[in-house]
Design a protein around this motif. Structure first.
Motif, PDB file in Angstrom:
ATOM      1  N   UNK A   1      31.286  36.933  45.712  1.00 22.18           N
ATOM      2  CA  UNK A   1      32.167  36.522  44.630  1.00 22.18           C
ATOM      3  C   UNK A   1      33.623  36.876  44.958  1.00 22.18           C
ATOM      4  N   UNK A   2      34.540  36.287  44.184  1.00 21.03           N
ATOM      5  CA  UNK A   2      35.964  36.398  44.517  1.00 21.03           C
ATOM      6  C   UNK A   2      36.681  37.509  43.761  1.00 21.03           C
ATOM      7  N   UNK A   3      35.993  38.221  42.886  1.00 23.14           N
ATOM      8  CA  UNK A   3      36.665  39.298  42.157  1.00 23.14           C
ATOM      9  C   UNK A   3      37.075  40.415  43.114  1.00 23.14           C
ATOM     10  N   UNK A   4      38.109  41.139  42.752  1.00 19.02           N
ATOM     11  CA  UNK A   4      38.746  42.095  43.671  1.00 19.02           C
ATOM     12  C   UNK A   4      37.785  43.182  44.151  1.00 19.02           C
ATOM     13  N   UNK A   5      36.887  43.637  43.304  1.00 20.77           N
ATOM     14  CA  UNK A   5      35.996  44.740  43.682  1.00 20.77           C
ATOM     15  C   UNK A   5      34.694  44.283  44.333  1.00 20.77           C
ATOM     16  N   UNK A   6      34.535  42.991  44.578  1.00 17.89           N
ATOM     17  CA  UNK A   6      33.295  42.483  45.176  1.00 17.89           C
ATOM     18  C   UNK A   6      32.899  43.210  46.463  1.00 17.89           C
ATOM     19  N   UNK A   7      33.846  43.537  47.355  1.00 19.18           N
ATOM     20  CA  UNK A   7      33.463  44.213  48.601  1.00 19.18           C
ATOM     21  C   UNK A   7      32.802  45.570  48.402  1.00 19.18           C
ATOM     22  N   UNK A   8      33.008  46.202  47.232  1.00 25.10           N
ATOM     23  CA  UNK A   8      32.421  47.523  47.003  1.00 25.10           C
ATOM     24  C   UNK A   8      30.916  47.526  47.218  1.00 25.10           C
ATOM     25  N   UNK A   9      30.267  46.417  46.880  1.00 20.39           N
ATOM     26  CA  UNK A   9      28.824  46.290  47.082  1.00 20.39           C
ATOM     27  C   UNK A   9      28.477  45.160  48.045  1.00 20.39           C
TER      28      UNK A   9
ATOM     29  N   UNK B   1      36.486  32.089  48.075  1.00 17.14           N
ATOM     30  CA  UNK B   1      37.602  31.454  48.771  1.00 17.14           C
ATOM     31  C   UNK B   1      38.534  32.472  49.414  1.00 17.14           C
ATOM     32  N   UNK B   2      38.524  33.707  48.930  1.00 18.22           N
ATOM     33  CA  UNK B   2      39.425  34.732  49.468  1.00 18.22           C
ATOM     34  C   UNK B   2      38.728  35.642  50.475  1.00 18.22           C
ATOM     35  N   UNK B   3      37.623  35.169  51.049  1.00 21.53           N
ATOM     36  CA  UNK B   3      36.917  35.921  52.088  1.00 21.53           C
ATOM     37  C   UNK B   3      36.704  35.008  53.297  1.00 21.53           C
ATOM     38  N   UNK B   4      37.785  34.711  54.048  1.00 26.70           N
ATOM     39  CA  UNK B   4      37.693  33.716  55.121  1.00 26.70           C
ATOM     40  C   UNK B   4      36.727  34.081  56.233  1.00 26.70           C
TER      41      UNK B   4
ATOM     42  N   UNK C   1      41.820  30.048  42.861  1.00 29.20           N
ATOM     43  CA  UNK C   1      42.999  30.630  42.228  1.00 29.20           C
ATOM     44  C   UNK C   1      43.054  32.149  42.375  1.00 29.20           C
ATOM     45  N   UNK C   2      42.095  32.734  43.098  1.00 29.86           N
ATOM     46  CA  UNK C   2      42.062  34.191  43.263  1.00 29.86           C
ATOM     47  C   UNK C   2      43.118  34.646  44.273  1.00 29.86           C
ATOM     48  N   UNK C   3      43.509  35.894  44.165  1.00 35.76           N
ATOM     49  CA  UNK C   3      44.462  36.474  45.104  1.00 35.76           C
ATOM     50  C   UNK C   3      43.860  36.436  46.515  1.00 35.76           C
ATOM     51  N   UNK C   4      44.629  35.926  47.466  1.00 41.38           N
ATOM     52  CA  UNK C   4      44.167  35.869  48.848  1.00 41.38           C
ATOM     53  C   UNK C   4      43.489  34.568  49.226  1.00 41.38           C
ATOM     54  N   UNK C   5      43.288  33.673  48.284  1.00 38.79           N
ATOM     55  CA  UNK C   5      42.649  32.390  48.568  1.00 38.79           C
ATOM     56  C   UNK C   5      43.705  31.345  48.905  1.00 38.79           C
ATOM     57  N   UNK C   6      43.358  30.422  49.790  1.00 42.40           N
ATOM     58  CA  UNK C   6      44.255  29.304  50.106  1.00 42.40           C
ATOM     59  C   UNK C   6      43.436  28.192  50.746  1.00 42.40           C
ATOM     60  N   UNK C   7      44.063  27.039  50.911  1.00 43.44           N
ATOM     61  CA  UNK C   7      43.355  25.868  51.428  1.00 43.44           C
ATOM     62  C   UNK C   7      42.864  26.082  52.855  1.00 43.44           C
ATOM     63  N   UNK C   8      43.649  26.770  53.672  1.00 42.76           N
ATOM     64  CA  UNK C   8      43.236  27.012  55.058  1.00 42.76           C
ATOM     65  C   UNK C   8      41.949  27.814  55.110  1.00 42.76           C
ATOM     66  N   UNK C   9      41.851  28.834  54.278  1.00 46.08           N
ATOM     67  CA  UNK C   9      40.619  29.620  54.213  1.00 46.08           C
ATOM     68  C   UNK C   9      39.448  28.768  53.753  1.00 46.08           C
TER      69      UNK C   9
END
Length: 292
Positions: A156-164, A204-207, A228-236
């Motif tokens: 998922x794209x939420x900021x804390x997703x990497x925690x788990x 989208x923010x985890x290329x 629309x999440x922070x760190x997401x873009x079309x290139x990713x």
């Protein structure tokens, strides 16, 4: 296979963008709220008008069950109406599944939502993967018999997703283990484009994740979430597509519905702002992919 229908709609429109209908009341234009008898009515009006304005431009729509359910009984009435209307207008319709916390809930959801005359008609459901395969399997029969799809949310794209989701587990990231689970469930469900009716949702923010998923799971269709999440873009996001520009779609998140706020508008032109937002997304994505 329903997933073939989605791919064909993307190819026809040359637009790999999915509209998302998931909003809080604060994100609705003031003139619509003031003219409605209830928040549910206002939300329903905005959704209908967006669907009408983007018909033929956007191939698919994602609808949030909880956004409507939290508006109370009238919200669920509006949800059923919006899903039917989106189908009537020719959209591929995916629904965020209602809360599933066990096998019985999964079985009941599959029985109701994927029924022939469901009160919540849709082409696919988005499910959580972290409950295990016994909460995915109840939906697999409908993937075959009713030509429905599921997207298993793995990253998922939420900021804390990497925690788990990005922890190491036996040499694999946890979300890759979840993708392995979805890939096993996807066996035997491939359509004519080579993609299975069992797909995955990733961020989208985890290329690096998108690149690995596209390479490792060539038959899994990717629903790319969180544009629309922070760190997401079309290139990713482009990393989720195969060499033919197939196999993925990008969910616009709140950026389309809230486009009027980003433009610092009073909301009177929210449909035009939504159309402009879609065109920008499409143009940016097509800088990196070619849909053949």
């Amino acid at each position: 296979m329903s997933i073939d229908v989605l791919q064909e709609k993307i190819r026809k429109t040359k637009c790999p963008v999915m509209l998302e209908l998931a909003a809080s009341v604060s994100e609705l234009p003031a003139h619509i709220l003031s003219g409605a008898s209830s928040e549910a009515e206002a939300y329903g009006r905005v959704c209908r008008e967006l669907l009408e304005a983007l018909k033929g431009t956007v191939p698919a729509v994602r609808v949030s069950f909880s956004s409507f359910a939290l508006l109370g009984p009238e919200g669920l009435v509006q949800l059923a109406s919006i899903l039917s209307y989106a189908k009537k207008l020719g959209y591929y319709v995916t629904l965020d599944a209602p809360e599933i916390l066990g096998v019985r809930a999964a079985e009941r959801t599959a029985e109701v939502v994927f029924a022939d005359h469901s009160p919540f008609p849709c082409d696919s459901l988005i499910l959580l993967s972290y409950l295990g395969t016994d909460c995915v399997k109840p939906f697999l029969n409908s993937c075959k018999t009713a030509k429905k799809d599921i997207f298993v949310a793995i990253r998922t794209a939420n900021r804390s997703a990497p925690e788990l989701q990005d922890l190491l587990a036996g040499g694999r990231l946890v979300h890759i283990a979840a993708a392995d689970l979805a890939n096993r469930c996807a066996e035997g469900f491939s359509g004519k484009y080579g993609y299975s009716s069992v797909g995955i949702l990733s961020a989208a923010n985890a290329p690096d994740s998108l690149r690995a998923l596209r390479s490792k799971y060539p038959r899994l269709f990717l629903l790319v979430d969180g544009f629309s999440a922070v760190g997401a873009n079309a290139k990713n996001c482009a990393l989720a597509f195969d060499k033919l520009g197939h196999g993925a779609i990008v969910c616009g998140g709140g950026s389309i519905l809230r486009a009027w706020q980003q433009a610092e508008s009073d909301g009177s032109d929210y449909l035009q702002q939504a159309q402009l937002c879609v065109e920008r997304m499409k143009r940016n994505l097509l800088r990196y992919i070619t849909i053949l």
